[in-house]
Write a protein that holds these residues in place. Structure first.
Motif, mmCIF file in Angstrom:
data_model
loop_
_atom_site.group_PDB
_atom_site.id
_atom_site.type_symbol
_atom_site.label_atom_id
_atom_site.label_comp_id
_atom_site.label_asym_id
_atom_site.label_seq_id
_atom_site.Cartn_x
_atom_site.Cartn_y
_atom_site.Cartn_z
ATOM 1 N N ALA A 84 36.902 -31.826 -12.694
ATOM 2 C CA ALA A 84 36.725 -33.185 -12.208
ATOM 3 C C ALA A 84 36.815 -34.132 -13.397
ATOM 4 N N ALA A 85 37.685 -35.119 -13.321
ATOM 5 C CA ALA A 85 37.873 -36.063 -14.416
ATOM 6 C C ALA A 85 36.856 -37.194 -14.309
ATOM 7 N N VAL A 86 36.193 -37.471 -15.454
ATOM 8 C CA VAL A 86 35.217 -38.556 -15.523
ATOM 9 C C VAL A 86 35.670 -39.481 -16.651
ATOM 10 N N THR A 87 35.938 -40.735 -16.334
ATOM 11 C CA THR A 87 36.487 -41.660 -17.310
ATOM 12 C C THR A 87 35.424 -42.653 -17.783
ATOM 13 N N ALA A 88 35.803 -43.457 -18.783
ATOM 14 C CA ALA A 88 34.879 -44.423 -19.376
ATOM 15 C C ALA A 88 34.275 -45.323 -18.306
ATOM 16 N N GLY A 89 32.945 -45.475 -18.374
ATOM 17 C CA GLY A 89 32.249 -46.296 -17.387
ATOM 18 C C GLY A 89 31.858 -45.557 -16.133
ATOM 19 N N GLU A 90 32.057 -44.241 -16.109
ATOM 20 C CA GLU A 90 31.682 -43.437 -14.948
ATOM 21 C C GLU A 90 30.592 -42.433 -15.305
ATOM 22 N N GLN A 91 29.886 -42.015 -14.269
ATOM 23 C CA GLN A 91 28.808 -41.035 -14.433
ATOM 24 C C GLN A 91 28.944 -39.971 -13.348
ATOM 25 N N ALA A 92 28.859 -38.709 -13.763
ATOM 26 C CA ALA A 92 28.970 -37.594 -12.822
ATOM 27 C C ALA A 92 27.633 -36.871 -12.733
ATOM 28 N N ASP A 93 27.177 -36.634 -11.509
ATOM 29 C CA ASP A 93 26.002 -35.814 -11.258
ATOM 30 C C ASP A 93 26.477 -34.504 -10.659
ATOM 31 N N ALA A 94 26.311 -33.431 -11.429
ATOM 32 C CA ALA A 94 26.773 -32.115 -10.995
ATOM 33 C C ALA A 94 25.583 -31.311 -10.488
ATOM 34 N N ARG A 95 25.612 -31.008 -9.203
ATOM 35 C CA ARG A 95 24.529 -30.242 -8.590
ATOM 36 C C ARG A 95 25.137 -29.157 -7.719
ATOM 37 N N GLY A 96 24.851 -27.918 -8.053
ATOM 38 C CA GLY A 96 25.427 -26.821 -7.284
ATOM 39 C C GLY A 96 26.936 -26.839 -7.378
ATOM 40 N N SER A 97 27.595 -26.867 -6.242
ATOM 41 C CA SER A 97 29.056 -26.842 -6.224
ATOM 42 C C SER A 97 29.667 -28.234 -6.167
ATOM 43 N N ALA A 98 28.822 -29.278 -6.131
ATOM 44 C CA ALA A 98 29.332 -30.640 -5.949
ATOM 45 C C ALA A 98 29.238 -31.448 -7.236
ATOM 46 N N ASP A 99 30.258 -32.274 -7.466
ATOM 47 C CA ASP A 99 30.257 -33.244 -8.562
ATOM 48 C C ASP A 99 30.410 -34.629 -7.943
ATOM 49 N N VAL A 100 29.357 -35.423 -8.021
ATOM 50 C CA VAL A 100 29.378 -36.776 -7.464
ATOM 51 C C VAL A 100 29.622 -37.753 -8.600
ATOM 52 N N VAL A 140 34.924 -32.106 -16.213
ATOM 53 C CA VAL A 140 33.723 -31.338 -15.879
ATOM 54 C C VAL A 140 34.139 -30.158 -15.015
ATOM 55 N N VAL A 141 33.720 -28.950 -15.433
ATOM 56 C CA VAL A 141 34.174 -27.720 -14.783
ATOM 57 C C VAL A 141 32.982 -26.833 -14.472
#
Length: 342
Positions: free
Chosen positions: A231-247, A211-212
């Protein structure tokens, strides 16, 4: 799942569209030809756009010079009544075929590089689309994508809503998804992208994606630039991208299944606040549903609901019958959920 769409191979579409330009401008076109042509147009939206673009160019070609028709050489020769006419029409046929081939080739090169194919769904509708390389995506309710597919690139622009992607492995041609202010890069994997008002949510069920931050750009970042900030997101993970942050957070099996359940036309909730449940179900119904009382908005709700207007109605009935809430409908398209006061 709704209709199943398959994106034609661009080379096949090029050949077929060129053939139909020639056939429909021939002197001996028949009713059967016209019927088969109409069937070809109805077979896929790509055919309609391709033929329209080529036909427009053909019309411009006709306007700029003597009338030339895409006819078979044999037909031109047989139609001549004298040797001189025969020679003249044969040369015209050669000229027409040569010019048309050059023009159509140029148009198709531009078309394949520039034209996007758009798919969109109505509220409560879902569709599946398959790309020529075997990659596919499922488009959720009220969603829209533009597909830029060519021998050199695989790029999807998610303009609204949600889509689940299953990507055929091709290390030399990465698969890119643009959503909001993020690019998602995959080589061969399966993942979900949900473009929400609060940001972009990426859920991975197989493999790994990157995710870029898009930085306002509409072209995929270079390998060098994305590698520095991805930001690498692998199987079984979830990324919430808001503004400049990736959680990024890990999901257990039940959470992962709930996140992707819409593909089976169901939504699963487990002790989810009613406000969140209502917001999700409103994606699948034309109703506007408002939870009036704060105490109700935080009420934990569980259950399985259809991804359809019927699903929203089932929730309203459950709240009315099981929780004693008041369901008020001041109009056909608006519902209020209220607590009952003594």
């Amino acid at each position: 799942m709704g209709e199943l769409y398959r994106l034609p191979n661009p080379k096949d579409t090029e050949r077929e569209a060129s053939d139909w330009i020639a056939r429909m401008n021939a002197d001996d076109v028949t009713p059967d030809d016209r019927a088969r042509f109409e069937a070809w147009l109805r077979a896929h939206p790509c055919n309609v756009k391709a033929y329209a673009d080529l036909k427009a160019t053909w019309n411009e070609l006709v306007k700029t010079g003597p009338l030339v028709r895409a006819v078979y050489f044999g037909q031109a020769m047989n139609a001549a009544t004298t040797r001189q006419a025969q020679s003249s029409r044969w040369l015209a046929g050669v000229l027409a075929a040569t010019v048309a081939a050059v023009v159509l080739s140029t148009v198709w090169s531009f078309y394949k590089q520039q034209a996007d194919t758009r798919f969109q769904t109505a509220v409560g509708e879902q569709v599946a689309v398959t790309l020529p390389d075997g990659s596919s995506f499922n488009l959720n309710t009220n969603s829209r994508v533009d597909v830029d597919y060519s021998p050199g690139s695989r790029v999807i622009y998610l303009e609204r809503g949600e889509a689940y992607f299953n990507v055929a492995h091709d290390a030399g041609r990465p698969f890119w998804v643009h959503a909001g202010d993020r690019w998602v890069r995959a080589v061969g994997t399966a993942f979900n992208v949900y473009l929400r008002p609060a940001g972009v949510q990426v859920t991975v069920s197989e493999g790994t994606v990157k995710v870029v931050d898009a930085g306002g750009g509409k072209l995929p970042p270079s390998d060098a630039s994305y590698a520095k900030s991805a930001a690498a997101v692998t199987a079984g993970e979830q990324a919430d991208a808001r503004g400049s942050a990736d959680v990024i957070r890990a999901l257990n099996t039940a959470e992962l299944n709930r996140s992707l359940a819409w593909r089976q036309k169901s939504l699963y909730f487990h002790d989810e606040p009613l406000g969140n449940v209502v917001n999700e179900l409103m994606r699948y119904t034309p109703l506007t549903i408002e939870v009036v009382d704060d105490s109700l908005r935080e009420l934990p709700v569980g259950g399985t609901f259809q991804t359809s207007p019927e699903g929203a109605e089932a929730l309203l009935k459950m709240l009315e019958d099981g929780f004693g809430a008041r369901i008020r409908r001041p109009g056909a398209d608006h519902v209020y959920i209220e607590a009952v006061t003594e």
